[in-house]
Every structure is written in C-alpha cells, then in structure tokens.
Motif scaffolding. Structure first.
Motif, PDB file in Angstrom:
ATOM      1  N   THR A  73      13.877  47.457  70.361  1.00 14.32           N
ATOM      2  CA  THR A  73      13.750  48.312  69.178  1.00 14.32           C
ATOM      3  C   THR A  73      13.356  47.531  67.919  1.00 14.32           C
ATOM      4  N   LEU A  74      13.340  46.198  67.997  1.00 18.75           N
ATOM      5  CA  LEU A  74      13.113  45.383  66.809  1.00 18.75           C
ATOM      6  C   LEU A  74      11.667  44.931  66.688  1.00 18.75           C
ATOM      7  N   PRO A  75      11.142  44.860  65.460  1.00 16.69           N
ATOM      8  CA  PRO A  75       9.777  44.372  65.254  1.00 16.69           C
ATOM      9  C   PRO A  75       9.773  42.834  65.221  1.00 16.69           C
ATOM     10  N   THR A  79      10.766  32.477  61.447  1.00 15.44           N
ATOM     11  CA  THR A  79      11.438  33.238  60.399  1.00 15.44           C
ATOM     12  C   THR A  79      12.454  34.143  61.080  1.00 15.44           C
ATOM     13  N   VAL A  80      13.720  33.934  60.771  1.00 14.14           N
ATOM     14  CA  VAL A  80      14.777  34.726  61.398  1.00 14.14           C
ATOM     15  C   VAL A  80      14.936  36.011  60.602  1.00 14.14           C
ATOM     16  N   LYS A  81      14.685  37.143  61.258  1.00 12.83           N
ATOM     17  CA  LYS A  81      14.720  38.437  60.578  1.00 12.83           C
ATOM     18  C   LYS A  81      15.958  39.253  60.887  1.00 12.83           C
ATOM     19  N   HIS A  82      16.646  38.936  61.987  1.00 13.30           N
ATOM     20  CA  HIS A  82      17.828  39.690  62.403  1.00 13.30           C
ATOM     21  C   HIS A  82      18.808  38.756  63.099  1.00 13.30           C
ATOM     22  N   ILE A  83      20.079  39.048  62.942  1.00 18.07           N
ATOM     23  CA  ILE A  83      21.110  38.464  63.794  1.00 18.07           C
ATOM     24  C   ILE A  83      21.467  39.572  64.773  1.00 18.07           C
ATOM     25  N   VAL A  84      21.390  39.265  66.050  1.00 14.75           N
ATOM     26  CA  VAL A  84      21.701  40.265  67.073  1.00 14.75           C
ATOM     27  C   VAL A  84      23.007  39.859  67.749  1.00 14.75           C
ATOM     28  N   THR A  85      23.954  40.768  67.727  1.00 11.98           N
ATOM     29  CA  THR A  85      25.243  40.533  68.365  1.00 11.98           C
ATOM     30  C   THR A  85      25.457  41.582  69.447  1.00 11.98           C
ATOM     31  N   VAL A  86      25.715  41.109  70.657  1.00 11.53           N
ATOM     32  CA  VAL A  86      26.081  41.988  71.749  1.00 11.53           C
ATOM     33  C   VAL A  86      27.584  41.800  71.928  1.00 11.53           C
ATOM     34  N   ILE A  91      20.902  37.939  56.211  1.00 10.60           N
ATOM     35  CA  ILE A  91      20.008  38.404  57.278  1.00 10.60           C
ATOM     36  C   ILE A  91      20.651  39.631  57.913  1.00 10.60           C
ATOM     37  N   PRO A  92      19.892  40.719  58.084  1.00 10.56           N
ATOM     38  CA  PRO A  92      20.467  41.944  58.653  1.00 10.56           C
ATOM     39  C   PRO A  92      21.057  41.731  60.048  1.00 10.56           C
ATOM     40  N   LEU A  93      22.162  42.405  60.296  1.00 15.33           N
ATOM     41  CA  LEU A  93      22.832  42.358  61.593  1.00 15.33           C
ATOM     42  C   LEU A  93      22.459  43.577  62.415  1.00 15.33           C
ATOM     43  N   VAL A  94      22.139  43.336  63.675  1.00 14.74           N
ATOM     44  CA  VAL A  94      21.939  44.400  64.648  1.00 14.74           C
ATOM     45  C   VAL A  94      22.987  44.158  65.717  1.00 14.74           C
ATOM     46  N   SER A  95      23.875  45.122  65.897  1.00 15.03           N
ATOM     47  CA  SER A  95      24.981  44.945  66.826  1.00 15.03           C
ATOM     48  C   SER A  95      24.982  46.070  67.847  1.00 15.03           C
ATOM     49  N   VAL A  96      25.318  45.707  69.083  1.00 16.57           N
ATOM     50  CA  VAL A  96      25.408  46.697  70.141  1.00 16.57           C
ATOM     51  C   VAL A  96      26.634  46.373  70.984  1.00 16.57           C
ATOM     52  N   GLU A  97      27.381  47.405  71.348  1.00 12.65           N
ATOM     53  CA  GLU A  97      28.516  47.223  72.249  1.00 12.65           C
ATOM     54  C   GLU A  97      28.029  47.311  73.686  1.00 12.65           C
ATOM     55  N   ASP A 109       8.735  38.892  67.357  1.00 15.85           N
ATOM     56  CA  ASP A 109       7.832  38.192  68.268  1.00 15.85           C
ATOM     57  C   ASP A 109       8.596  37.385  69.309  1.00 15.85           C
ATOM     58  N   GLY A 110       9.881  37.132  69.024  1.00 13.32           N
ATOM     59  CA  GLY A 110      10.670  36.321  69.935  1.00 13.32           C
ATOM     60  C   GLY A 110      12.120  36.299  69.521  1.00 13.32           C
ATOM     61  N   PHE A 111      12.905  35.540  70.263  1.00 14.59           N
ATOM     62  CA  PHE A 111      14.328  35.423  69.964  1.00 14.59           C
ATOM     63  C   PHE A 111      14.808  34.025  70.327  1.00 14.59           C
ATOM     64  N   VAL A 112      15.881  33.611  69.652  1.00 16.75           N
ATOM     65  CA  VAL A 112      16.465  32.298  69.843  1.00 16.75           C
ATOM     66  C   VAL A 112      17.863  32.484  70.418  1.00 16.75           C
ATOM     67  N   SER A 113      18.217  31.675  71.395  1.00 19.71           N
ATOM     68  CA  SER A 113      19.556  31.742  71.973  1.00 19.71           C
ATOM     69  C   SER A 113      20.127  30.333  72.104  1.00 19.71           C
ATOM     70  N   GLY A 114      21.439  30.273  72.317  1.00 27.65           N
ATOM     71  CA  GLY A 114      22.129  28.989  72.371  1.00 27.65           C
ATOM     72  C   GLY A 114      22.414  28.490  73.773  1.00 27.65           C
ATOM     73  N   ALA A 115      21.749  29.027  74.776  1.00 29.45           N
ATOM     74  CA  ALA A 115      22.004  28.571  76.148  1.00 29.45           C
ATOM     75  C   ALA A 115      21.753  27.070  76.250  1.00 29.45           C
ATOM     76  N   LEU A 116      22.694  26.382  76.854  1.00 27.85           N
ATOM     77  CA  LEU A 116      22.612  24.929  76.972  1.00 27.85           C
ATOM     78  C   LEU A 116      22.359  24.486  78.411  1.00 27.85           C
ATOM     79  N   GLY A 117      23.052  25.092  79.346  1.00 28.78           N
ATOM     80  CA  GLY A 117      22.883  24.664  80.725  1.00 28.78           C
ATOM     81  C   GLY A 117      23.111  25.755  81.744  1.00 28.78           C
ATOM     82  N   SER A 118      23.401  26.968  81.294  1.00 27.77           N
ATOM     83  CA  SER A 118      23.668  28.058  82.228  1.00 27.77           C
ATOM     84  C   SER A 118      22.353  28.633  82.745  1.00 27.77           C
ATOM     85  N   GLU A 119      22.073  28.341  83.998  1.00 23.45           N
ATOM     86  CA  GLU A 119      20.865  28.886  84.626  1.00 23.45           C
ATOM     87  C   GLU A 119      20.933  30.408  84.667  1.00 23.45           C
TER      88      GLU A 119
END
Length: 166
Positions: A61-63, A3-10, A37-43, A65-75
């Motif tokens: 700071t977020l309640p 369940t996606v609860k936040h979009i996090v943008t750095v 979906i609520p946005l959480v943004s940080v500069e 359990d985990g996060f999803v990212s789009g990394a494909l091949g960058s070690e």
C-alpha cells in the motif's frame, strides 16, 4: 543513500514471532515521533506465514521503491523478505546481512551509539541484563556467556532483543 519515508511496524498479538521483533513493537510511535517519520503499523496474529503476508500487504500500500530490514543471519527471515521484495518489485536491503558479530558489536558499542537489552531468553542472561547498555565491557561478558552456553553474541538466535535509543 536511501530516503526513509515510513517506519513500518508489524505488531504480533502473540508473544512470539518468526519474523517480528516483539518486545519493542510498542515503541513504533515513539521512534516515529523522534525521527519525524510517519509510522505505518499493522497487527498480525504472529502465525508463521501469516505475519509475512501481513507485512507484504502493508508494504504493497506504500509508495516506496524498497525497504530496509535488520536481518543479520536468519535465512528464514532473509528468504521471506527477499520474496516480498520480488513479488512487489521492491528492493530489499539488509545492511547487517552476514556481517561478523564482532564487527556489528564493535559498531554499536562505539561513540554515539546507545543500544539497550530489551528482552532476554537464554541461559546466562537474567533480569540484570534488561535495560543494560551494550558496551565493550558487556560484550566481553556476552563473549564469555557464548563460550559457556553456546549463545549468539548478537542475539541472532533470540537469546536477547535490543533497542537502539541513539
């Protein structure tokens, strides 16, 4: 099954970033509104390890359990994301990790997908690619450019950035 609860943008202040997707960081509010979906943004300054610390600080700071990212091949990215997850006790899920480029491109050029080129930074990819939709035809052109210039067809080396519109 997540369940996606936040979009996090750095959002890096610099034009380049080791970790973040700079060209599309301004779309956070638009995507948040479209998805409801609520946005959480940080500069961040965009400095090599500082942006990792800034992402970790906001995730702490977020309640969640985990996060999803789009990394494909960058070690580089995967190691740092896994480290954040480990330190915060969060699951780190990278669904595209080590998928074959042709599989990824076959998916995002399939029915229901609208993926656009948002930035270009490699020989052979000029202004005419900006805003262009990824289709089977454009992927065939990327394949030719990959053979000619040695670029990654999925932009994993920063050759291009994309934005999923649908």
């Amino acid at each position: 099954g997540w369940t996606v609860k936040h979009i996090v943008t750095v959002k890096p202040v610099a034009q380049d970033s080791w970790m973040c997707h700079v060209p599309n960081s301004d779309f956070g509010p638009t995507l948040s509104g479209a998805l409801g979906i609520p946005l959480v943004s940080v500069e961040t300054a965009g400095e090599k390890e500082r942006e990792v610390a800034d992402l970790e600080a906001v995730l702490a700071t977020l309640p969640i359990d985990g996060f999803v990212s789009g990394a494909l091949g960058s070690e580089y990215q995967r190691v740092r994301l896994e480290g954040i997850g480990h330190r915060l006790g969060l699951k780190s899920f990278t669904p595209l990790w080590h998928k074959r480029p042709d599989e990824v491109l076959s998916t995002v050029t399939g029915p229901g997908w609208d993926v656009r080129i948002a930035a270009v930074a490699a020989e052979g990819l000029g202004e005419t690619w900006l805003g262009r939709r990824l289709t089977r035809e454009s992927v065939a052109e990327l394949d030719l450019l990959a053979k000619k210039h040695g670029i990654s067809t999925v932009g994993e080396g920063g050759e291009y950035e994309s934005l999923v519109l649908d």
